[in-house]
Every structure is written in structure tokens, then in C-alpha cells.
Design a protein around this motif. Structure first.
Motif, PDB file in Angstrom:
ATOM      1  N   ALA A   1       0.833  -1.185   0.000  1.00  0.00           N
ATOM      2  CA  ALA A   1       0.000   0.000   0.000  1.00  0.00           C
ATOM      3  C   ALA A   1       0.882   1.254   0.000  1.00  0.00           C
ATOM      4  N   GLN A   2       1.964   1.231   0.755  1.00  0.00           N
ATOM      5  CA  GLN A   2       2.853   2.394   0.820  1.00  0.00           C
ATOM      6  C   GLN A   2       3.513   2.656  -0.532  1.00  0.00           C
ATOM      7  N   ILE A   3       3.917   1.613  -1.203  1.00  0.00           N
ATOM      8  CA  ILE A   3       4.540   1.769  -2.518  1.00  0.00           C
ATOM      9  C   ILE A   3       3.550   2.389  -3.492  1.00  0.00           C
ATOM     10  N   ALA A   4       2.286   1.956  -3.436  1.00  0.00           N
ATOM     11  CA  ALA A   4       1.265   2.515  -4.315  1.00  0.00           C
ATOM     12  C   ALA A   4       1.065   3.998  -4.036  1.00  0.00           C
TER      13      ALA A   4
ATOM     14  N   LYS B   1      -1.243   3.322 -12.222  1.00  0.00           N
ATOM     15  CA  LYS B   1      -2.094   2.180 -11.900  1.00  0.00           C
ATOM     16  C   LYS B   1      -1.218   1.052 -11.377  1.00  0.00           C
ATOM     17  N   PRO B   2      -1.733   0.277 -10.418  1.00  0.00           N
ATOM     18  CA  PRO B   2      -0.916  -0.828  -9.916  1.00  0.00           C
ATOM     19  C   PRO B   2      -0.600  -1.869 -10.989  1.00  0.00           C
TER      20      PRO B   2
END
Length: 143
Positions: A1-4, A11-12
């Protein structure tokens, strides 16, 4: 989640849509499903390498609202995209029946090649699963 969170506006996953062509071949008229009273109007998709007696790979039905006439594609190598699939139970052996959403004219170089010793048809990229290197053996002690 932090990387996103650290990647704003990205977009992931960027997933390309799959090739939704369900069958490739040549469209020919059906002598069985001519649209007579009590029978649906269908066309055959056949193996283009099969000549006059080509094997039926699938049947197709075209919803009238699409305005597509499969006869316009006779003699061409096509790909069929479908909105629905079922198995035509009134054929022996059972054959897939697709409701057409789109008919695409394909390049002749994408014509499938017959797989030796099989009724399967392979795409131009070859088999997606390699054949086994040898057949499994049976152990007589486990019988």
C-alpha cells in the motif's frame, strides 16, 4: 500500500486485454442449419486447410441487430469474437456454438497449421503446452 501511495497517478497493474478470438478459420454455409422453420440460422467455421470436406470447428449465430452478414466473409481467413458460447448438442460429436460479437479478417500468414497426428489446430506461435517427452509408465505392482 505504501509503494502505491509513493507512485501517484500510476495504476498498480497495466493489463492488456486478452485476444478474445474464440475460433479462427473460414466461414461456410451450413446445410443443416439453414434457418428453416423450427431450425436456427447458423454458419460453420471450418479448418481452411481441409478443402471441400473441411471439418467444422464451430458453429456461429449472428444476432440480427449486429447487421453482420457472414456471407461477406466467405473465402477469407477470419477470427470470431463471441458474446456467448454453448455446445451444440444436436451434433455428433458436440461442436461449440458461438454468438458472434465481431468477425475479423485475419492476415493469411496467421492461418493455423495442422498439428501432425491430431485433429487439433495450432496457432502460428505453435503449441502453448509442450508435448510430454515420454508417456507415463504403469507400475504393475500398483494394480
Amino acid at each position: 500500500a505504501q509503494i502505491a501511495k509513493d507512485r501517484p497517478g500510476r495504476k498498480p497493474f497495466d493489463i492488456n486485454p486478452a485476444d478474445m478470438i474464440v475460433v479462427r478459420g473460414e466461414i461456410r454455409p451450413s446445410n443443416v442449419f439453414k434457418g428453416d422453420p423450427g431450425r436456427p440460422k447458423r454458419w460453420r467455421v471450418v479448418d481452411p486447410a481441409g478443402g471441400a470436406g473441411a471439418r467444422t470447428l464451430a458453429y456461429i449465430e449472428v444476432p440480427p441487430e449486429l447487421g453482420i452478414n457472414p456471407a461477406d466473409y466467405f473465402g477469407k481467413h477470419v477470427g470470431i469474437r463471441a458474446s456467448a458460447r454453448e455446445v451444440a448438442k444436436d451434433t455428433i460429436p458436440p461442436i461449440p456454438l458461438y454468438t458472434v460479437s465481431e468477425i475479423l479478417v485475419l492476415d493469411a500468414s496467421t492461418r493455423p497449421a495442422r498439428v501432425s497426428g491430431s485433429t487439433a489446430v495450432a496457432g502460428p506461435g505453435g503449441l502453448s503446452v509442450p508435448p510430454p517427452s515420454r508417456q507415463p509408465t504403469t507400475n504393475p505392482s500398483t494394480r
